[in-house]
Motif scaffolding. Structure first.
Motif, PDB file in Angstrom:
ATOM      1  N   ARG A  17      -5.637  15.799 -32.480  1.00 26.47           N
ATOM      2  CA  ARG A  17      -5.412  15.445 -31.073  1.00 26.47           C
ATOM      3  C   ARG A  17      -3.936  15.529 -30.702  1.00 26.47           C
ATOM      4  O   ARG A  17      -3.580  15.933 -29.578  1.00 26.47           O
ATOM      5  N   ALA A  18      -3.067  15.157 -31.642  1.00 24.12           N
ATOM      6  CA  ALA A  18      -1.622  15.245 -31.380  1.00 24.12           C
ATOM      7  C   ALA A  18      -1.200  16.712 -31.234  1.00 24.12           C
ATOM      8  O   ALA A  18      -0.407  17.055 -30.349  1.00 24.12           O
ATOM      9  N   TRP A  19      -1.743  17.570 -32.085  1.00 22.90           N
ATOM     10  CA  TRP A  19      -1.426  19.001 -31.977  1.00 22.90           C
ATOM     11  C   TRP A  19      -1.933  19.579 -30.669  1.00 22.90           C
ATOM     12  O   TRP A  19      -1.234  20.353 -30.018  1.00 22.90           O
ATOM     13  N   GLN A  20      -3.123  19.193 -30.283  1.00 20.75           N
ATOM     14  CA  GLN A  20      -3.673  19.701 -29.017  1.00 20.75           C
ATOM     15  C   GLN A  20      -2.847  19.228 -27.827  1.00 20.75           C
ATOM     16  O   GLN A  20      -2.653  19.972 -26.867  1.00 20.75           O
ATOM     17  N   SER A  21      -2.335  18.023 -27.914  1.00 20.01           N
ATOM     18  CA  SER A  21      -1.482  17.507 -26.841  1.00 20.01           C
ATOM     19  C   SER A  21      -0.194  18.326 -26.734  1.00 20.01           C
ATOM     20  O   SER A  21       0.247  18.683 -25.632  1.00 20.01           O
ATOM     21  N   LYS A  22       0.406  18.654 -27.887  1.00 14.69           N
ATOM     22  CA  LYS A  22       1.624  19.469 -27.886  1.00 14.69           C
ATOM     23  C   LYS A  22       1.341  20.857 -27.327  1.00 14.69           C
ATOM     24  O   LYS A  22       2.138  21.411 -26.572  1.00 14.69           O
ATOM     25  N   LEU A  23       0.199  21.408 -27.700  1.00 16.03           N
ATOM     26  CA  LEU A  23      -0.163  22.735 -27.209  1.00 16.03           C
ATOM     27  C   LEU A  23      -0.353  22.737 -25.693  1.00 16.03           C
ATOM     28  O   LEU A  23       0.081  23.668 -25.000  1.00 16.03           O
ATOM     29  N   ARG A  24      -0.996  21.698 -25.173  1.00 19.41           N
ATOM     30  CA  ARG A  24      -1.166  21.612 -23.712  1.00 19.41           C
ATOM     31  C   ARG A  24       0.183  21.528 -23.013  1.00 19.41           C
ATOM     32  O   ARG A  24       0.390  22.145 -21.951  1.00 19.41           O
ATOM     33  N   THR A  25       1.105  20.775 -23.597  1.00 17.27           N
ATOM     34  CA  THR A  25       2.449  20.663 -23.022  1.00 17.27           C
ATOM     35  C   THR A  25       3.138  22.017 -22.992  1.00 17.27           C
ATOM     36  O   THR A  25       3.757  22.404 -21.987  1.00 17.27           O
ATOM     37  N   GLU A  26       3.044  22.748 -24.104  1.00 17.40           N
ATOM     38  CA  GLU A  26       3.677  24.067 -24.174  1.00 17.40           C
ATOM     39  C   GLU A  26       3.027  25.049 -23.203  1.00 17.40           C
ATOM     40  O   GLU A  26       3.713  25.874 -22.584  1.00 17.40           O
ATOM     41  N   GLU A 125      10.561  26.297 -32.158  1.00 22.52           N
ATOM     42  CA  GLU A 125      10.849  25.015 -32.811  1.00 22.52           C
ATOM     43  C   GLU A 125       9.621  24.119 -32.825  1.00 22.52           C
ATOM     44  O   GLU A 125       9.276  23.524 -33.848  1.00 22.52           O
ATOM     45  N   THR A 126       8.959  24.013 -31.674  1.00 19.00           N
ATOM     46  CA  THR A 126       7.748  23.195 -31.602  1.00 19.00           C
ATOM     47  C   THR A 126       6.667  23.763 -32.515  1.00 19.00           C
ATOM     48  O   THR A 126       6.012  23.024 -33.259  1.00 19.00           O
ATOM     49  N   MET A 127       6.465  25.078 -32.463  1.00 17.86           N
ATOM     50  CA  MET A 127       5.434  25.706 -33.283  1.00 17.86           C
ATOM     51  C   MET A 127       5.777  25.628 -34.766  1.00 17.86           C
ATOM     52  O   MET A 127       4.891  25.490 -35.616  1.00 17.86           O
ATOM     53  N   ARG A 128       7.063  25.709 -35.099  1.00 15.09           N
ATOM     54  CA  ARG A 128       7.484  25.620 -36.494  1.00 15.09           C
ATOM     55  C   ARG A 128       7.157  24.247 -37.067  1.00 15.09           C
ATOM     56  O   ARG A 128       6.599  24.128 -38.164  1.00 15.09           O
ATOM     57  N   GLU A 129       7.491  23.203 -36.300  1.00 13.68           N
ATOM     58  CA  GLU A 129       7.189  21.844 -36.766  1.00 13.68           C
ATOM     59  C   GLU A 129       5.683  21.626 -36.881  1.00 13.68           C
ATOM     60  O   GLU A 129       5.195  21.012 -37.826  1.00 13.68           O
ATOM     61  N   MET A 130       4.948  22.137 -35.902  1.00 14.67           N
ATOM     62  CA  MET A 130       3.499  21.988 -35.942  1.00 14.67           C
ATOM     63  C   MET A 130       2.915  22.727 -37.151  1.00 14.67           C
ATOM     64  O   MET A 130       1.987  22.234 -37.811  1.00 14.67           O
ATOM     65  N   SER A 131       3.459  23.906 -37.446  1.00 15.04           N
ATOM     66  CA  SER A 131       2.979  24.677 -38.591  1.00 15.04           C
ATOM     67  C   SER A 131       3.216  23.930 -39.900  1.00 15.04           C
ATOM     68  O   SER A 131       2.364  23.928 -40.792  1.00 15.04           O
ATOM     69  N   LYS A 132       4.372  23.291 -39.998  1.00 22.35           N
ATOM     70  CA  LYS A 132       4.669  22.523 -41.213  1.00 22.35           C
ATOM     71  C   LYS A 132       3.690  21.363 -41.374  1.00 22.35           C
ATOM     72  O   LYS A 132       3.230  21.057 -42.483  1.00 22.35           O
TER      73      LYS A 132
END
Length: 232
Positions: A17-26, A125-132
């Protein structure tokens, strides 16, 4: 208790859910960037029509190249948004898996999309952190170093061809081109030396007007460059 301890205790569904929230923001950010580019593009199109009324082929061609570059940037942004939306949908599928087996399962499709997204400088940067985080959770395999390196890679060197420029000019100012004096309209395909000669004659005849036009042109180019840079 350290940061890693907190991360390890996160429930898979909470991470998803946290990842999906970040994706919606992006994705909302991408929509804003597209609107900004298209708003400036409209101004450039109006300037092309104004230049056509003055028979200013030189400025028309420069502005047409700006329109082409902007449209290519917009196309890349739409592609990025589509990839993020795909990741979000795949994460929804992972939620169903979590409910069934209690943990995330590896996904090569998510890995493929994330590899593409980290190459975009605007969101890397956002995607890199999410990937990690996804790697630590076991959702994806470790990403190859090339993907991270290409995020800081070479600028897009696509060159606008003469045919592409002419197509944009015909689309935006076709009616004006049709009514231009033959000598002016033919400068679309004139050799460089003839084009320079025609421009020199215009500059000598109207120095103040040319300077004002060039300032307006440079201002438009600078605004578009800044928006595209932020979106690259």
């Amino acid at each position: 208790m350290g940061f890693m301890d907190v991360f390890k205790k996160q429930e898979p569904k909470d991470m998803v859910r946290a990842w999906q929230s970040k994706l919606r923001t992006e994705m909302r950010g991408v929509d804003r960037q597209v609107r900004d580019i298209q708003r400036e593009e409209k101004k450039v199109e109006k300037s092309i029509k104004d230049c056509a009324k003055r028979n200013d082929i030189r400025s028309m061609r420069l502005l047409a190249k700006e329109v082409l570059s902007s449209r290519k940037t917009t196309g890349r942004l739409h592609q990025n948004k589509a990839q993020m939306n795909s990741v979000s949908m795949m994460l929804s599928e992972q939620l169903a898996t979590v409910r069934a087996v209690g943990h995330l399962t590896k996904s090569t499709e998510v890995l493929k999309c994330m590899n593409g997204l980290v190459k975009n400088k605007a969101i890397c940067e956002t995607m890199r952190e999410m990937s990690k985080e996804m790697m630590k959770s076991g959702l994806i395999e470790e990403m190859v170093n090339d993907a991270f390196e290409e995020a800081n890679g070479v600028e897009d060197m696509e060159a606008e061809t003469e045919a592409e420029v002419n197509k944009v000019l015909a689309e935006i100012a076709g009616e004006h081109l049709a009514t231009m004096p033959a000598a002016e309209s033919h400068t679309i395909n004139l050799p460089a030396a003839e084009t320079v000669a025609a421009e020199t004659e215009r500059t000598e005849a109207e120095p103040d007007a040319v300077e004002e036009e060039d300032q307006e042109l440079n201002s438009l180019q600078a605004r578009l460059d800044a928006i595209r840079q932020a979106a690259s």
